[in-house]
Design a protein around this motif. Structure first.
Motif, mmCIF file in Angstrom:
data_model
loop_
_atom_site.group_PDB
_atom_site.id
_atom_site.type_symbol
_atom_site.label_atom_id
_atom_site.label_comp_id
_atom_site.label_asym_id
_atom_site.label_seq_id
_atom_site.Cartn_x
_atom_site.Cartn_y
_atom_site.Cartn_z
ATOM 1 N N MET A 1 0.516 -0.897 0.029
ATOM 2 C CA MET A 1 0.096 -0.052 -0.342
ATOM 3 C C MET A 1 1.275 1.358 -0.038
ATOM 4 O O MET A 1 2.396 0.949 0.026
ATOM 5 N N ASN B 1 3.116 5.146 0.671
ATOM 6 C CA ASN B 1 2.883 5.418 2.534
ATOM 7 C C ASN B 1 3.320 3.996 3.263
ATOM 8 O O ASN B 1 3.825 3.789 4.652
ATOM 9 N N ARG C 1 3.345 1.380 3.431
ATOM 10 C CA ARG C 1 2.871 -0.503 4.291
ATOM 11 C C ARG C 1 2.278 -1.298 3.627
ATOM 12 O O ARG C 1 1.945 -1.520 2.448
ATOM 13 N N LEU D 1 1.067 -5.421 4.284
ATOM 14 C CA LEU D 1 -0.769 -6.280 4.939
ATOM 15 C C LEU D 1 -0.256 -7.790 4.436
ATOM 16 O O LEU D 1 -0.411 -8.249 3.154
#
Lengths: 110, 120
Positions: A39, A41, A43, A45
């Motif tokens: 994702m 920024n 990030r 998951l």
């Protein structure tokens, strides 16, 4: 002119027969599998894909979020600091933050 | 698909994490097609990531500023979700296929009549 229309309908018939693997099909195949989502920024998951749509909104179960931040030690040089947040239950992810979705073999450990 | 999914969650407690890193816990009051969210009875989750809105008990959150919505695991039947997502993917694929076939057929018909006029 008639020939062009014929070939168009033939193409459509071929598409439905062969079930062409478009990108959305590849995500559909990953339902109920563990996926790696990158994702914006910095990030990432990792969780079990339960639902998705064409915007790439998703519902993931048992996800682990990793936020990568750069912490600069003043004495030395740059250090990379990783923060891991665990989101155990269910998480809805809005599609406009998603960069990529990739399947991970379900047998793989973290 | 997710609009109807959220409608089933109305009345449940969720935590909404926004793109500006703020987290708000509350009861889902309503949702709309843009996935805008109305939250009732707001409370604190992460103390640092929580905005100082002591005065507010209810808020409207624009769907585009949401990053995550944390849901309780016992909320949705995962099998049902997966089947619905599969159906949704098949539907959008067939819609795209018929749309492109119609566009191709329309383009072929238009080109045919244009050629006819040119020949005359």
């Amino acid at each position: 002119c008639l020939k062009v229309m014929e070939s168009a309908s033939r193409q459509q018939a071929l598409a439905s027969l062969a079930s062409i693997e478009e990108p959305m099909d590849l995500i559909r195949v990953s339902l109920d599998e563990i996926v790696h989502v990158k994702m914006r920024n910095e990030r990432e998951l990792r969780g079990r894909l339960h639902a998705f749509d064409s915007h790439l909104n998703m519902v993931l179960g048992d996800v682990e979020e990793t936020v990568t931040t750069l912490e600069i030690d003043e004495e030395t040089y740059e250090e990379v600091y990783k923060a891991t947040k665990r989101t155990v239950p269910m998480l809805f992810v809005r599609g406009d933050g998603v960069i990529l979705v990739s399947p991970i073999g379900s047998s793989q450990a973290a | 698909l997710f609009y109807s999914f959220f409608k089933t969650l109305v009345g449940k407690d969720v935590v909404v994490e926004l793109k500006n890193d703020l987290s708000i816990c509350g009861t889902l009051q309503s949702v709309d097609q843009y996935l805008n969210i109305n939250l009732n009875d707001i409370s604190v989750t992460d103390p640092n990531k929580y905005p100082h809105m002591m005065s507010m008990k209810n808020c409207f959150i624009r769907g585009s500023v949401v990053r995550y919505v944390q849901l309780p695991a016992d909320e949705c039947d995962t099998v049902e979700l997966q089947n619905a997502a599969r159906k949704e993917a098949m539907q959008s694929k067939s819609v795209a296929a018929t749309a492109s076939a119609a566009a191709a057929g329309g383009g072929g018909g238009g080109g045919g009549t244009g050629g006819h006029g040119g020949a005359h």
